[in-house]
Enzyme design. Structure first.
Site, PDB file in Angstrom:
ATOM      1  N   ARG A   1       0.812  -1.210   0.000  1.00 11.27           N
ATOM      2  CA  ARG A   1       0.000   0.000   0.000  1.00 11.27           C
ATOM      3  C   ARG A   1       0.854   1.273   0.000  1.00 11.27           C
ATOM      4  NH1 ARG A   1      -3.581  -1.950   5.064  1.00 11.27           N
ATOM      5  NH2 ARG A   1      -1.749  -3.274   5.323  1.00 11.27           N
TER       6      ARG A   1
ATOM      7  N   GLY B   1       0.296 -13.855   6.992  1.00 15.59           N
ATOM      8  CA  GLY B   1      -0.436 -13.180   8.050  1.00 15.59           C
ATOM      9  C   GLY B   1       0.408 -13.017   9.302  1.00 15.59           C
TER      10      GLY B   1
ATOM     11  N   ASN C   1      42.374  23.368  -7.622  1.00 12.58           N
ATOM     12  CA  ASN C   1      42.887  22.217  -6.861  1.00 12.58           C
ATOM     13  C   ASN C   1      42.938  20.937  -7.690  1.00 12.58           C
ATOM     14  OD1 ASN C   1      40.072  22.238  -6.994  1.00 12.58           O
ATOM     15  ND2 ASN C   1      39.849  21.037  -5.127  1.00 12.58           N
TER      16      ASN C   1
END
Ligand code: UD1
Ligand code: MG
Length: 466
Positions: A17, A90, A395
């Site tokens: 979901r 479950g 650099n």
């Protein structure tokens, strides 16, 4: 019994979901993950009630490796055992996996069952649940709360006798759906009681799942414990609940900061995820501070600034729209507006970093000024040195990064650049527009711009309007 309490966190669900690419327990939540919250609160509670006699297990399934790697990495001081639920049949089936696969699970007097998707839970509530089951000598308690809209939650059906049962949304009839007292999914149960009943739970319901909620029956020695503060128990099953829970958690952080004396101009539009902020600090709207940052006292953070994994000492001012990531700002320094400080920037006490300045992996000592439009990378700058506008440490030679060192009390004129590696000593002066390619001894002066040529009356050749 070897252990007084064992906690099991059910974390195998896919979180369909939520529509995330990560497993649900790893859904980002205030910079951490969803599972961090129930896990850390249960550890806190068990340290109080059972000290060493406690045990933690996690049931994983979807994204098992990801979840376990994350927990092992972030909870190195805790022994956490894992059970694997290959198929999500479950919540009761998940608990069976826990008892079948982890031997110590059965060696706990009490079992605290939690879901990975309830981030707002507080250890005090868990402690209260534990005290209820013990003091009333019950076999099981479930934390319940009341909501205006119970959709999606299991409904608590209290019986006239002492027990109760839970009806899931899908299986509820019209009357049961009207019940506003709902199940949080958080339970404390006697382990012996679980083992007596868990294995006889069936899946004869609308979902065809093994519901853990079927452990509770009207004629059992079980009780619902109704909690006053429903927001602590919100289950996160979709993105709306995720957002709402984050907002609530942030409100909690902000209230505790306010109590400590942190001032917010408008906390509704402030995204503060750390409680590590000192008193009298003043935070303007649209400021984001992540959970790893540490902010001192009397700090001002102006609108729109973003602070990630940084340490800000007392009395600092961060002016508007500055972006700070993995940096240290030492006391009373002033940064911004529009400063970009990248990882490894260490800004000295009372230093000033002005607008449109980018600093990376550089240490600036006390009182350094880089006030406008500069790039400073892989550099060390000594105290009280002043860097003019538009300075660049060159650099990078296309393959490697090199260091630039500038001593103390030096002056670097505007629009200059240093070609690293290069060392400039103390009390040096670099004239504006110079390119410094060679080291400079203490006290020396360098100028490297070309001589100016001026031709009288020649401008009109180039100007459009003659
Ligand atoms: C569950 C409860 C419901 C309660 C709600 C509270 C059941 C049957 N229902 O519903 O009564 O109101 O929580 O938020 O327990 N999980 C597994 N394996 C599975 C199924 C789930 O590990 O096979 C884990 C999930 O990852 C999650 C937790 O168990 O952390 C709860 O599962 P979820 O699907 O979110 O249940 P809810 O529908 O919220
Ligand atoms: Mg849920």
């Amino acid at each position: 019994m070897k252990y007084e309490v064992g906690t099991v966190i059910l974390s195998a669900g896919a979180g369909t979901r939520m529509n995330l690419s990560l497993p649900k327990p790893l859904a980002p939540f205030l910079g951490k993950c969803l599972v961090d919250y129930p896990l850390s609160q249960s550890i806190k509670m068990m340290n109080i009630v059972a000290k060493e006699k406690s045990f933690t297990g996690l049931v994983t399934g979807h994204g098992k490796e990801l979840v376990e790697d994350y927990i092992n990495e972030n909870y190195k001081n805790h022994k956490i055992s894992y059970a694997f639920q290959a198929e999500q049949l479950g919540t009761a089936h998940a608990l069976k996996c826990y008892f079948d696969q982890i031997e110590d699970a059965r060696n706990c007097e009490y079992t605290l069952v939690m879901c990975a998707d309830t981030p707002l839970i507080e250890s005090d509530s868990l402690e209260l649940l534990y005290n209820e089951i013990k003091s009333n000598n019950l076999d099981g308690v479930a934390a319940t709360f009341k909501v205006d809209n119970p959709k999606g939650y299991g409904r608590i059906i209290r019986s006239k006798s002492k027990g109760f049962h839970i009806v899931e949304e899908k299986d509820a009839n019209e009357e049961e759906r009207q019940v506003l007292e709902v199940n949080s999914g958080m339970y404390v149960l006697k382990t012996s009681f679980i083992l007596d009943h868990l294995y006889s739970i069936g899946s004869e319901n609308k979902s065809g799942e093994f519901y853990l909620t079927d452990l509770f029956k009207d004629d059992f020695n079980v009780s619902p414990i109704l909690f006053e503060n429903p927001s602590s128990f919100i289950g996160v099953n979709n993105l709306e609940q995720l957002e709402r829970s984050e907002i609530l958690m942030r409100k909690r952080i902000i209230s505790s900061l306010r109590e400590k004396g942190v001032r917010f101009v408008d906390s509704r539009h402030t995204y503060v995820n750390t409680d590590n902020i000192g008193e009298r600090t003043f935070i303007h709207p649209n400021v984001s501070i992540d959970h790893q940052s540490i902010i001192g006292k009397n700090v001002t953070i102006e609108p729109g600034s973003i602070i990630i994994n940084s340490t800000i000492e007392d009395g600092v001012t961060v002016k508007a729209y500055s972006h700070l990531e993995e940096v240290t700002l030492r006391s009373k320094s002033v940064v911004g507006p529009y400063a970009r400080l990248r990882p490894g920037a260490d800004i000295g006490e009372e230093s000033k970093i002005g607008n449109f300045v980018e600093i990376k992996k550089s240490k600036l000592d006390r009182g350094v000024k880089v006030s406008h439009l500069s790039y400073v990378g892989d550099a060390e700058i000594g105290e009280e040195t002043n860097i003019g506008c538009g300075f660049i440490t060159c650099n990078y030679d296309g393959a490697n990064k090199h260091k630039t060192k500038i001593g103390k009390k030096s002056f670097i004129g505007s629009d200059s650049q240093t070609i690293a590696p290069v060392n400039i000593g103390d009390e040096c002066f670099v004239a504006s527009g110079s390119t410094v390619t060679h080291d400079m001894n203490d006290g020396s002066f360098a100028i490297s711009r070309s001589k100016q040529v001026t031709k009288e009356a020649m401008a009109k050749r180039f100007l459009k309007s003659k």
